[in-house]
Design a protein around this motif. Structure first.
Motif, PDB file in Angstrom:
ATOM      1  N   ARG A  18      14.265   8.215  -0.194  1.00 20.62           N
ATOM      2  CA  ARG A  18      13.945   6.861   0.533  1.00 20.62           C
ATOM      3  C   ARG A  18      14.837   5.704   0.130  1.00 20.62           C
ATOM      4  O   ARG A  18      15.708   5.874  -0.912  1.00 20.62           O
TER       5      ARG A  18
ATOM      6  N   LEU B  38      10.568  11.257  -1.954  1.00 19.49           N
ATOM      7  CA  LEU B  38       9.133  11.567  -1.709  1.00 19.49           C
ATOM      8  C   LEU B  38       8.986  13.189  -1.866  1.00 19.49           C
ATOM      9  O   LEU B  38       9.997  14.100  -1.426  1.00 19.49           O
TER      10      LEU B  38
ATOM     11  N   ARG C  12      -8.876   7.279   6.311  1.00 18.88           N
ATOM     12  CA  ARG C  12      -8.069   8.530   6.432  1.00 18.88           C
ATOM     13  C   ARG C  12      -8.547   9.631   6.066  1.00 18.88           C
ATOM     14  O   ARG C  12      -9.721   9.931   5.294  1.00 18.88           O
TER      15      ARG C  12
ATOM     16  N   ALA D  36      -3.854  12.119   0.966  1.00 18.47           N
ATOM     17  CA  ALA D  36      -3.733  11.714   2.285  1.00 18.47           C
ATOM     18  C   ALA D  36      -2.750  12.179   2.913  1.00 18.47           C
ATOM     19  O   ALA D  36      -2.440  12.333   4.050  1.00 18.47           O
ATOM     20  N   THR D  37      -1.669  12.305   1.848  1.00 24.37           N
ATOM     21  CA  THR D  37      -0.301  12.823   2.688  1.00 24.37           C
ATOM     22  C   THR D  37       0.213  14.164   2.069  1.00 24.37           C
ATOM     23  O   THR D  37       1.384  14.391   2.366  1.00 24.37           O
TER      24      THR D  37
ATOM     25  N   GLU E 297       3.039   7.206   4.459  1.00 21.20           N
ATOM     26  CA  GLU E 297       2.788   7.718   5.835  1.00 21.20           C
ATOM     27  C   GLU E 297       3.807   7.342   7.011  1.00 21.20           C
ATOM     28  O   GLU E 297       3.996   8.064   7.884  1.00 21.20           O
TER      29      GLU E 297
ATOM     30  N   ILE F 195       0.166   4.408   0.023  1.00 17.50           N
ATOM     31  CA  ILE F 195       0.139   5.486   0.832  1.00 17.50           C
ATOM     32  C   ILE F 195       0.631   5.071   2.330  1.00 17.50           C
ATOM     33  O   ILE F 195       1.105   5.940   2.903  1.00 17.50           O
ATOM     34  N   LYS F 196       0.464   3.941   2.768  1.00 18.39           N
ATOM     35  CA  LYS F 196       0.952   3.473   4.081  1.00 18.39           C
ATOM     36  C   LYS F 196       2.426   3.691   4.012  1.00 18.39           C
ATOM     37  O   LYS F 196       3.163   4.157   5.100  1.00 18.39           O
ATOM     38  N   ARG F 197       3.008   3.480   2.820  1.00 20.31           N
ATOM     39  CA  ARG F 197       4.701   3.514   2.922  1.00 20.31           C
ATOM     40  C   ARG F 197       4.762   5.015   3.039  1.00 20.31           C
ATOM     41  O   ARG F 197       5.826   5.379   3.889  1.00 20.31           O
TER      42      ARG F 197
ATOM     43  N   GLU G 201      -5.502  10.131  -4.546  1.00 19.19           N
ATOM     44  CA  GLU G 201      -5.762   9.441  -3.144  1.00 19.19           C
ATOM     45  C   GLU G 201      -4.541   9.788  -2.381  1.00 19.19           C
ATOM     46  O   GLU G 201      -4.773  10.167  -1.233  1.00 19.19           O
ATOM     47  N   HIS G 202      -3.576   9.481  -2.921  1.00 19.72           N
ATOM     48  CA  HIS G 202      -1.940   9.504  -2.151  1.00 19.72           C
ATOM     49  C   HIS G 202      -1.986  11.108  -1.750  1.00 19.72           C
ATOM     50  O   HIS G 202      -1.523  11.174  -0.561  1.00 19.72           O
TER      51      HIS G 202
ATOM     52  N   ASP H 201       0.918  -1.199   0.039  1.00 21.77           N
ATOM     53  CA  ASP H 201      -0.053  -0.090   0.012  1.00 21.77           C
ATOM     54  C   ASP H 201       0.901   1.120  -0.197  1.00 21.77           C
ATOM     55  O   ASP H 201       1.557   1.576   0.902  1.00 21.77           O
TER      56      ASP H 201
END
Ligand code: SF4
Lengths: 200, 470
Positions: free
Chosen positions: B19, B25, B50, B155-156, A175, A171-173, B151-152, A169
């Motif tokens: 990363r 990122l 989320r 959320a972030t 986060e 997004i989880k990464r 979506e990503h 996932d």
């Protein structure tokens, strides 16, 4: 996301260049609110007559390609719009791997988000795979695609490979970098205060 | 520090973390959202429990499937209506700024963002739409993303990215009379092909780029994606700042001064290394017209439909043959001899005020040829209002064009603005793919002036030979 390790299946050769996202899934199906159910509209304009009947000549309307799980194609596959409906439609039809000499950037990214493996191979090798009898086998850990006595190795970026193998996932990464994100936001607020959306 | 390109500078400023797996990122400053590519993203967030990290950094508007006539009466097509209603419900539930359908500021997301001052130089801008590259005109790193990435970002406020290659496009010479940004874009794509910029961010340079207005720069950057590039960039300058100043969402006062001071540093350093360079010679360029089903299949208006026999290889010959068959064209036909039945003036490529002015110059005092249906669809409500203040709507209506409400319209025909099979259209949009404007429809990409010229002539014609004050 579904993990991808190995896959053995029928490969459908749609060997033309610039298969664009309008061709993969035309606009009239983009009003959907969900990700599923687009498989029957995959390649709609070249798969059905204007009255909605299957065109017998089209590859995916013939056996064994109705069962295809691999698609072989030409350069610049997936060019055009960013619509993720394109990989959704491929996936819903049953395609888990697309092999082409090159891909358009956004489509390429969208594949990984949906557990589809896009494989880049030279056109000559794809032509050989298209002629192979019987199913092909895609082995992601070994980075090979083989069938009919032939086997070719493909390259894939390690991070992409892990994503697929583990069905991560994304997004989880990201986060996991929350502290970095917060630190960045604090620093930017000081350095570039004009970036706050003002005026409303 | 070694010399850096504009892209390198924006990248460095937005780097949140490198990363271990080799990806980076990247922070996203601005997120544009529309009805077609967002419902599954909102749904995904809710399913995962989320929240949106920065709803204030989003601007949302419905544009792709909205009606362009009688909008006040609501959306007749049920699936389109449900999608717009889903957007409205989602933005309300998540506190996302939204421009309603009947608001004057509504329009195509890539026209609205710059118009509102939402798009700023040096920012990162994303949208679930490939023509997000438009915003690169401001010196913003702007690119299209898929719904999972939408979506990503929600959320972030970040995206995992890999560095793109730097490609410099150097336009040499000034723009000849009656050619503009659209011709520059088509000419470039004709030269490098639709995959020519794959993996790259293109920076547009040269005196002709500097001389372009913001509208022109947006047209040019808009079509970067048609050249396969992830994004296009034009370094910001006084033209940029003059456009952004005083826009509703732009910084004001001291913040503005600080911003401009920083934005002035956003140019590729002398000696910065580019991975690739392309030179496009504009000298003597004629207005461009596409003849095939890919934007790379383009020629001068004075040119002819190509002969497949002259293809470089069997594969290309076959592709050209298929395109000619789909387009219903014979090899060797002069472009000016090709009749049209439809004209579409609009889209995020050419739906801004300058585009409408250019088309109106040609349309003024003339009549749309009989048998031709011609649509003018302003890119936004504000463009429409401005055009009406200048009397352009009267010019178009008197000439026999339809004057519509803003939206994507016939650029992709998600709403009812669609072409029937076999209908040939001179279009100011950006894609001439098979079926783009309706199943079996035939699209030729041109500039607004050339589209208006085709409308009144009933076939493609060289706008330079028309008596038009310019
Ligand atoms: S005008 Fe056309 S290209 Fe632009 S956003 Fe709308 S559909 Fe996409």
């Amino acid at each position: 996301m579904k993990a991808f390790t190995t896959l053995t299946g029928i490969a459908a050769p749609l060997l033309r260049a610039n298969v664009d996202t309008d061709l993969i899934i035309p606009k009239q199906f983009l009003t959907t609110l969900v990700r599923s159910g687009l498989g029957r509209h995959l390649f709609h304009e070249i798969r059905y007559s204007p009255e909605g009947r299957e065109l017998p000549d089209f590859l995916l309307n013939r056996e064994p390609y109705r069962q295809a799980t691999i698609l072989l194609s030409g350069p610049n596959f997936g060019c055009g719009s960013s619509r993720e409906h394109a990989p959704w439609a491929l996936l819903d039809f049953g395609i888990r791997c697309v092999v082409a000499p090159s891909f358009a950037d956004i489509f390429f990214n969208n594949c990984f988000a949906n557990g589809i493996l896009p494989v880049v191979l030279p056109a000559e090798q794809i032509a050989q795979l298209a002629e192979a009898e019987g199913p092909l086998t895609v082995d992601l850990p070994a980075q090979t695609i083989s069938g009919g006595g032939r086997s070719f190795r493909f390259e894939i970026e390690p991070a992409r490979k892990t994503t697929l193998l583990e069905g991560l996932d994304e997004i989880k990464r990201s986060e996991a970098n929350l502290a970095d994100i917060e630190a960045y936001e604090t620093r930017r607020r000081a350095e570039a205060p004009w970036l706050a959306v003002s005026g409303r | 520090m070694s010399p850096r390109t504009l892209y390198d500078k924006i990248w460095d400023e937005h780097l949140v973390a490198n990363r271990a797996d080799g990806t980076s990122l990247i922070y996203i400053d601005r997120h544009l959202v529309h009805e077609v590519t967002s419902p599954q993203a909102f749904e995904g967030l809710v399913l995962a429990g989320r929240a949106l990290r920065r709803p204030a950094n989003i601007l949302s508007v419905a544009d792709h499937n909205v009606p362009t006539v009688d909008r006040e009466k609501g959306i007749a097509d049920e699936t389109c209506r449900l999608q717009v209603e889903a957007l409205e419900a989602n933005v309300k539930a998540h506190g996302v700024p939204y421009i309603p359908l009947l608001d004057d500021r509504q329009g195509i997301v890539h026209v609205v963002g710059p118009e509102q001052g939402f798009t700023l130089p040096g920012t990162t801008v994303v949208c679930g739409d490939s023509h997000t590259s438009t915003h690169g005109a401001f010196g913003a790193l702007a690119f299209g993303i898929g719904t999972s990435e939408v979506e990503h970002v929600m959320a972030t406020q970040t995206l995992p990215q890999r560095r793109s290659k730097n490609l410099r496009v150097r336009f040499e010479g000034d723009l000849p009379e009656w050619t503009g940004a659209k011709d520059m874009a088509l000419r470039l794509i004709g030269q490098i092909g639709t995959a020519g910029g794959t993996g790259c961010v293109m920076e547009y340079t040269g005196p002709a780029v500097r001389a372009l207005t913001m509208e022109g720069r947006m047209t040019l950057c808009n079509m970067s994606i048609e050249g396969g590039a992830r994004a296009g960039l034009v370094a910001p300058d006084d033209t940029t700042f003059a456009y952004v100043a005083d826009r509703p969402l732009a910084p004001k006062g001291e913040l503005w001064d600080a911003a401009v001071a920083h934005w002035r540093t956003l140019a590729s350093d002398p000696g910065a290394a580019f991975d690739q360079e392309v030179v496009v010679d504009l000298r003597g360029m004629a207005p461009q017209v596409t003849w095939g089903t890919s934007p790379q299949w383009v020629t001068d208006i004075t040119g002819r439909v190509p002969d497949p026999a002259q293809a470089r290889n069997a594969e290309e010959r076959e592709a050209i043959l298929r395109a000619l068959d789909y387009m219903g064209l014979e090899p060797g036909t002069p472009m000016e001899a090709i009749p049209i039945q439809a004209v579409f003036i609009g889209s995020c490529t050419n739906g801004r005020i300058e585009d409408l002015r250019e088309a109106a110059l040609v349309a003024r005092g003339r009549k749309v040829a009989s048998g031709v249906r011609a649509l003018v669809v302003p890119g936004s409500g504000l463009v429409k209002r401005q055009a009406e203040a200048e009397g352009l709507d009267r010019v178009f209506l008197e000439a026999g064009f339809e004057w519509r409400q803003p939206g994507c319209s016939m650029c992709l025909g998600m709403n009812e603005d669609r072409l029937a099979a076999g209908v040939r259209c001179a279009s100011t949009s950006n894609r001439n793919f098979e079926g783009r404007q309706g199943r079996g429809s035939r699209t030729h990409l041109v500039s607004p002036g050339m589209a208006a010229a085709a409308a009144v002539a009933g076939h493609f014609t060289d706008v330079r030979r028309m008596e038009v004050p310019r």
